[in-house]
Design an enzyme around this catalytic site. Structure first.
Site, PDB file in Angstrom:
ATOM      1  NE  ARG A  50      -3.998  -2.093   2.126  1.00 24.64           N
ATOM      2  CZ  ARG A  50      -5.056  -2.187   2.921  1.00 24.64           C
ATOM      3  NH1 ARG A  50      -5.266  -1.262   3.845  1.00 24.64           N
ATOM      4  NH2 ARG A  50      -5.891  -3.197   2.802  1.00 24.64           N
ATOM      5  CG  ASP A 151     -14.159   5.845   7.350  1.00 26.17           C
ATOM      6  OD1 ASP A 151     -14.792   4.783   7.471  1.00 26.17           O
ATOM      7  OD2 ASP A 151     -12.918   5.876   7.201  1.00 26.17           O
TER       8      ASP A 151
END
Length: 289
Positions: A50, A151
């Site tokens: 990532r 979030d």
């Protein structure tokens, strides 16, 4: 200190990078400080894959240079991208379906207006599932209901706010729900659906880090969804968050947890009411849901 190099298999989209033990340890420390996420040693491959994307984007050759770049400016926009890269966003409509009948029965007994906080909104499937449940349960009274969807990851929040989903993402919904709550795309949007405006209007998306010292939330909620989030935090961090949830729950409010989460260690704050459903320990006792 000696470090063991970690080099992934050669990739066709860019060069490989060296991820030393020292770099990996620092990444684990930084993401814990920023987002409370406790990354295990087994997450090394995930971290590499990532964050390697960020190195390629920035044309950097080493993880150590990337980490120095981050630490040089605590207010850099890159911190948001770093956090986004290391958060996991697995979600679907009406995931852990046993919670939604409990929510429906609960809100029918609540005073108006009903408000629900979804604290890990991801790409929107969960808060929209909550909104659909409120509409089905409250009928004409749903007009005053609201869902706060937060979030830490701003990229998934943008997707959620757009309210556009593929047919695969809604494939498990009943034909009745699809017709009632979605608009079918055509032309360039063929094969996709959009959440209907009246459902979207109930849901407000905003960024919130559960580790922030202040949350931009005021009024208490009839229900809080915090599902499959606490598993990324260590026990002290979980306890602190649960302590902060308590004053944001109405006296009869409910907290919905994930299937692998157990808050029995915080029995002075919450008590189990049903399958991964909690209520305030100081509140009046109820029949199990």
């Amino acid at each position: 200190m000696t470090t063991t190099p970690y080099i992934a298999a050669t990739s066709s989209v860019g060069p490989d990078f060296l991820l030393t033990d020292h770099d990996f340890s620092k990444i684990r420390t930084l993401i814990h400080q920023r987002a409370g996420i406790a990354l295990g040693a087994q997450k090394r491959q995930m971290v590499y894959s990532r964050l390697a994307r960020r190195l390629r984007e920035l044309r950097m050759k080493e993880f150590s240079a990337y980490l120095s770049f981050l630490e040089a400016d605590p207010h850099s926009d890159e911190w948001e991208l770093f956090t986004n890269a290391l958060t996991t966003n697995l979600t679907s409509f009406f995931r852990e379906a046993h919670h939604f009948p409990v929510l429906a029965e609960h809100v029918r007994r609540c005073d108006q207006p009903v408000s629900v906080w979804c604290s890990a909104a991801s790409t929107g499937e969960e808060p929209y599932s909550i909104a659909m449940t409120l509409i089905e349960a409250l009928g004409n009274r749903a007009g005053s209901a609201s869902v706060v969807a937060t979030d830490i990851d701003t990229q998934v929040l943008a997707k959620g706010a757009a309210g556009v989903f593929t047919m695969d993402q809604v494939s498990k919904l009943s034909p009745e729900r699809l017709k009632r709550f979605f608009l079918k795309g055509s032309g360039a949007q063929a094969g996709k659906v959009r959440i209907r405006p009246e459902v979207a209007a109930m849901v407000k998306f905003s960024q919130l880090n559960l580790l922030d010292p202040r949350w931009a939330l005021k009024d208490p909620f009839d229900a809080i969804f915090c599902r499959n989030v606490m598993i990324y935090f260590d026990k002290p961090t979980q306890h602190k968050i649960l302590q902060r949830f308590a004053p944001l729950m109405k006296p009869h409010g409910l907290l919905f947890a994930g299937h692998s989460e157990n808050f029995s260690f915080a029995s002075q704050i919450l008590r189990l009411r049903g399958q991964t459903v909690y209520e305030l320990a100081a509140g009046p006792a109820k029949e199990p849901a």
